[in-house]
Design a protein around this motif. Structure first.
Motif, PDB file in Angstrom:
ATOM      1  N   ALA A  81     -54.492 -58.670  43.158  1.00  0.00           N
ATOM      2  CA  ALA A  81     -54.503 -59.744  44.160  1.00  0.00           C
ATOM      3  C   ALA A  81     -55.004 -59.209  45.503  1.00  0.00           C
ATOM      4  O   ALA A  81     -55.773 -59.883  46.213  1.00  0.00           O
ATOM      5  N   GLY A  82     -54.587 -57.989  45.848  1.00  0.00           N
ATOM      6  CA  GLY A  82     -55.051 -57.380  47.099  1.00  0.00           C
ATOM      7  C   GLY A  82     -56.547 -57.120  47.090  1.00  0.00           C
ATOM      8  O   GLY A  82     -57.244 -57.338  48.099  1.00  0.00           O
ATOM      9  N   LEU A  83     -57.073 -56.662  45.959  1.00  0.00           N
ATOM     10  CA  LEU A  83     -58.516 -56.434  45.855  1.00  0.00           C
ATOM     11  C   LEU A  83     -59.288 -57.745  46.004  1.00  0.00           C
ATOM     12  O   LEU A  83     -60.385 -57.777  46.577  1.00  0.00           O
ATOM     13  N   GLY A  84     -58.699 -58.829  45.489  1.00  0.00           N
ATOM     14  CA  GLY A  84     -59.349 -60.134  45.617  1.00  0.00           C
ATOM     15  C   GLY A  84     -59.491 -60.575  47.067  1.00  0.00           C
ATOM     16  O   GLY A  84     -60.448 -61.282  47.421  1.00  0.00           O
ATOM     17  N   MET A  85     -58.543 -60.147  47.922  1.00  0.00           N
ATOM     18  CA  MET A  85     -58.638 -60.501  49.341  1.00  0.00           C
ATOM     19  C   MET A  85     -59.905 -59.921  49.965  1.00  0.00           C
ATOM     20  O   MET A  85     -60.494 -60.526  50.871  1.00  0.00           O
ATOM     21  N   PHE A  86     -60.330 -58.747  49.499  1.00  0.00           N
ATOM     22  CA  PHE A  86     -61.535 -58.139  50.051  1.00  0.00           C
ATOM     23  C   PHE A  86     -62.778 -58.958  49.724  1.00  0.00           C
ATOM     24  O   PHE A  86     -63.705 -59.056  50.526  1.00  0.00           O
ATOM     25  N   VAL A  87     -62.805 -59.525  48.530  1.00  0.00           N
ATOM     26  CA  VAL A  87     -63.956 -60.343  48.139  1.00  0.00           C
ATOM     27  C   VAL A  87     -64.039 -61.577  49.034  1.00  0.00           C
ATOM     28  O   VAL A  87     -65.112 -61.928  49.546  1.00  0.00           O
ATOM     29  N   VAL A  88     -62.890 -62.231  49.264  1.00  0.00           N
ATOM     30  CA  VAL A  88     -62.846 -63.415  50.130  1.00  0.00           C
ATOM     31  C   VAL A  88     -63.247 -63.045  51.561  1.00  0.00           C
ATOM     32  O   VAL A  88     -64.060 -63.734  52.204  1.00  0.00           O
ATOM     33  N   ALA A  89     -62.695 -61.937  52.067  1.00  0.00           N
ATOM     34  CA  ALA A  89     -62.992 -61.506  53.434  1.00  0.00           C
ATOM     35  C   ALA A  89     -64.469 -61.157  53.606  1.00  0.00           C
ATOM     36  O   ALA A  89     -65.048 -61.391  54.678  1.00  0.00           O
ATOM     37  N   SER A  90     -65.083 -60.610  52.574  1.00  0.00           N
ATOM     38  CA  SER A  90     -66.504 -60.237  52.650  1.00  0.00           C
ATOM     39  C   SER A  90     -67.381 -61.466  52.832  1.00  0.00           C
ATOM     40  O   SER A  90     -68.356 -61.438  53.586  1.00  0.00           O
ATOM     41  N   ILE A  91     -67.032 -62.543  52.149  1.00  0.00           N
ATOM     42  CA  ILE A  91     -67.801 -63.788  52.275  1.00  0.00           C
ATOM     43  C   ILE A  91     -67.684 -64.334  53.697  1.00  0.00           C
ATOM     44  O   ILE A  91     -68.675 -64.759  54.311  1.00  0.00           O
ATOM     45  N   ILE A  92     -66.466 -64.307  54.254  1.00  0.00           N
ATOM     46  CA  ILE A  92     -66.257 -64.776  55.628  1.00  0.00           C
ATOM     47  C   ILE A  92     -67.018 -63.887  56.609  1.00  0.00           C
ATOM     48  O   ILE A  92     -67.649 -64.370  57.557  1.00  0.00           O
ATOM     49  N   GLY A  93     -66.965 -62.563  56.378  1.00  0.00           N
ATOM     50  CA  GLY A  93     -67.641 -61.623  57.268  1.00  0.00           C
ATOM     51  C   GLY A  93     -69.152 -61.819  57.305  1.00  0.00           C
ATOM     52  O   GLY A  93     -69.784 -61.691  58.360  1.00  0.00           O
ATOM     53  N   LEU A  94     -69.722 -62.107  56.151  1.00  0.00           N
ATOM     54  CA  LEU A  94     -71.171 -62.339  56.099  1.00  0.00           C
ATOM     55  C   LEU A  94     -71.582 -63.509  56.986  1.00  0.00           C
ATOM     56  O   LEU A  94     -72.690 -63.517  57.533  1.00  0.00           O
ATOM     57  N   ALA A  95     -70.707 -64.489  57.116  1.00  0.00           N
ATOM     58  CA  ALA A  95     -71.036 -65.690  57.888  1.00  0.00           C
ATOM     59  C   ALA A  95     -70.568 -65.594  59.345  1.00  0.00           C
ATOM     60  O   ALA A  95     -70.722 -66.557  60.101  1.00  0.00           O
ATOM     61  N   SER A  96     -70.005 -64.445  59.754  1.00  0.00           N
ATOM     62  CA  SER A  96     -69.466 -64.311  61.112  1.00  0.00           C
ATOM     63  C   SER A  96     -70.555 -64.518  62.154  1.00  0.00           C
ATOM     64  O   SER A  96     -71.601 -63.869  62.115  1.00  0.00           O
ATOM     65  N   GLY A  97     -70.255 -65.416  63.114  1.00  0.00           N
ATOM     66  CA  GLY A  97     -71.193 -65.643  64.207  1.00  0.00           C
ATOM     67  C   GLY A  97     -70.608 -65.291  65.552  1.00  0.00           C
ATOM     68  O   GLY A  97     -71.275 -65.427  66.578  1.00  0.00           O
ATOM     69  N   ASN A  98     -69.369 -64.833  65.558  1.00  0.00           N
ATOM     70  CA  ASN A  98     -68.722 -64.448  66.815  1.00  0.00           C
ATOM     71  C   ASN A  98     -67.593 -63.468  66.514  1.00  0.00           C
ATOM     72  O   ASN A  98     -67.236 -63.234  65.347  1.00  0.00           O
ATOM     73  N   ILE A  99     -67.009 -62.909  67.562  1.00  0.00           N
ATOM     74  CA  ILE A  99     -65.975 -61.890  67.394  1.00  0.00           C
ATOM     75  C   ILE A  99     -64.701 -62.451  66.749  1.00  0.00           C
ATOM     76  O   ILE A  99     -64.126 -61.804  65.869  1.00  0.00           O
ATOM     77  N   PRO A 100     -64.213 -63.662  67.126  1.00  0.00           N
ATOM     78  CA  PRO A 100     -63.003 -64.180  66.463  1.00  0.00           C
ATOM     79  C   PRO A 100     -63.139 -64.302  64.949  1.00  0.00           C
ATOM     80  O   PRO A 100     -62.209 -63.963  64.212  1.00  0.00           O
ATOM     81  N   THR A 101     -64.302 -64.763  64.468  1.00  0.00           N
ATOM     82  CA  THR A 101     -64.497 -64.868  63.015  1.00  0.00           C
ATOM     83  C   THR A 101     -64.522 -63.483  62.378  1.00  0.00           C
ATOM     84  O   THR A 101     -63.974 -63.272  61.288  1.00  0.00           O
TER      85      THR A 101
END
Length: 503
Positions: A81-101
């Protein structure tokens, strides 16, 4: 042990070490990309500290909860389950357009790391015992030690080719592969989970997270002065909340933290020792990339490669761990490791005194080598020493408690190094600017000051870069000297706690 069982255990060890390697590469790969991120978003030193600290804060907040859940639902299931969090976070990180994201993405990764690392250690403590545990912990330590300084090299290569977003893309693919491999090769192991309550002590979780967050915020704000209200008030409140968490948890019928393990002097001595390993490691990795990439003007790839002495020395130290422990014991090896870290820190700081650039860089190399050796030889010795004292049914709790100390070391490493470095840098910049006859104020970051220099005439811009470079190097003397002092104090505490233990 029959051949089939040994083969299965070897497969499990390889898979768990792979997860640790990828995890630690991820943890430090972002450090080498910080100058690039600072340019993209105009991030100052405080923003950069939060990019690193958000990961470490959530890590520290989640890790005890992970041990609590892992001991009840199963360590392998919790780890995946913890490893799965990294996959989700990676998708969000790719779309980051600012520091809060970006901070949100890194926080999710911190939560994933807070689950994966203690569960991996717990599985090793269950699957392996005796001399096999020492072998497994050495392999685990080599994977982690290799990943931490190797991260900047991977991060540098990805940033040079794809920009800092390339790190998120790399993470998403690699962690998905790791989930599949671990699911196929690592068995569920441990005591029965049915008899233990899963009622989560949310008050303890909230107190711990709030305490660590406020304490870290105070450390970040300390760059403007330790006596500033924005520094000492959050730190004081944070300490009160952390103390409240410990007292509340101890009085609870459903504790989040198994503090009774600290009654064992060997386990208790390992806690501050491991904290100093992370303090040193994260401090070096936070300060050095900016020095190598901005001050010395190397690219991200070369900057990562120039941290390789830390990598090589760490591997050598880990490989020599069994040989050293067999001669001076776990206690002696742990004290030796802390001594090497202190000497390494002093050498890196002292290198900035040298006017000759060749001598300076050779001294930095020697300091990295000494610190890397301390990291490599210390981690497996300390983990084996501590986990051998933990009952199997408390493997998750024991591993998580040790990991909390390690993550607190990461938090204060980034906070103390960053605040001392930033505070001294601004003061030194002002002093050097006056000596050059410049009427310039620092932007608070050597990266931003270098960017500002590009907007000025070549002669003034050159003086600004020279001023910023000298100020950053001068600040490194103070930050690394302070770190060495802290490590030496911790060495004395570890020696005192463990004075009655056998080797």
């Amino acid at each position: 042990m029959n051949d089939a069982k040994k083969k299965n255990l070897d497969h499990s060890l390889i898979c768990l070490c792979t997860a640790e390697l990828v995890m630690m590469i991820n943890t430090t790969a972002f450090n080498v990309a910080l100058p690039n991120i600072a340019e993209s978003f105009g991030a100052d030193m405080a923003d950069q500290q939060w990019i690193v600290s958000s990961y470490n804060l959530v890590f520290a907040a989640v890790v005890l909860l992970a041990g609590f859940i892992g001991d009840r639902l199963g360590h392998l299931r919790t780890m995946i389950a913890g490893l799965g969090m990294f996959v989700v976070a990676s998708i969000i990180g790719l779309a980051s357009g600012n520091i809060p994201t970006l901070l949100f993405s890194r926080s999710i990764m911190g939560a994933g790391a807070g689950v994966v690392i203690p569960m991996g250690q717990a599985l090793l403590g269950i699957l392996f015992r005796g001399s096999e545990l020492s072998r497994a912990m050495t392999a685990w330590a080599i994977a982690g030690t290799l990943g931490v300084p190797f991260g900047p090299l991977v991060g540098g290569a990805l940033t040079a080719m794809l920009g800092w977003r390339g790190i998120f893309g790399f993470d998403g693919v690699v962690f998905l592969a790791v989930i599949i491999v671990i699911h196929m090769n690592v068995p569920q192991a441990g005591a029965s989970h049915e008899s233990r309550s899963l009622h989560v002590p949310w008050i303890s979780v909230a107190l711990m997270f709030a305490g660590f967050t406020l304490f870290s915020a105070g450390l970040v704000n300390a760059q403007h002065g330790v006596l500033a209200a924005s520094a000492w008030i959050p730190m004081a409140i944070g300490i009160v909340l952390i103390t409240g968490f410990v007292l509340h948890d101890q009085a609870s019928n459903n504790p989040l933290m198994e503090l009774d393990l600290m009654k064992d002097p060997s386990f208790a001595a390992c806690a501050p020792a491991l904290m100093m390993l992370n303090f040193s490691m994260y401090g070096i990795i936070f300060i050095m990339p900016t020095y190598l990439e901005t001050v010395l003007r190397h690219g991200t790839l070369v900057g990562g490669m120039l941290l390789m002495p830390l990598v090589v020395a760490s591997i050598v130290g880990a490989r020599m761990n069994d040989w050293i422990v067999s001669r001076i014991g776990s206690r002696g090896t742990s004290l030796l490791a802390l001594g090497c870290l202190a000497v390494g820190m002093l050498a890196i700081g002292a290198a900035m005194w040298w006017p000759n650039e060749i001598v300076k860089q050779l001294t930095v190399l020697a300091g990295q080598t000494m610190a890397g050796f301390g990291l490599g030889v210390g981690q497996p010795a300390m983990l084996t020493w501590a986990m051998s004292r933990v009952p199997i049914e408390q493997s998750g709790a024991g591993s998580s408690l040790l990991t909390v100390f390690r993550q607190f070391g990461s938090i204060i490493g980034v906070g103390i190094f960053g605040s001392i470095q930033s505070g001294l840098y601004v003061a030194e910049f002002r002093e050097f600017a006056q000596s050059f006859g410049l009427n310039q104020q620092s932007a608070g970051s050597v990266t931003l000051d270098f960017q500002h220099a590009l907007e000025l005439t070549s002669s003034v811009g050159g003086l600004i870069r020279q001023t910023a470079s000298r100020a950053y190097e001068s600040a490194m003397i103070g930050s690394f000297a302070a770190a060495a002092t802290i490590i030496l104090v911790a060495l004395g505490i570890v020696a005192l706690i463990s004075r009655k233990t056998l080797r």
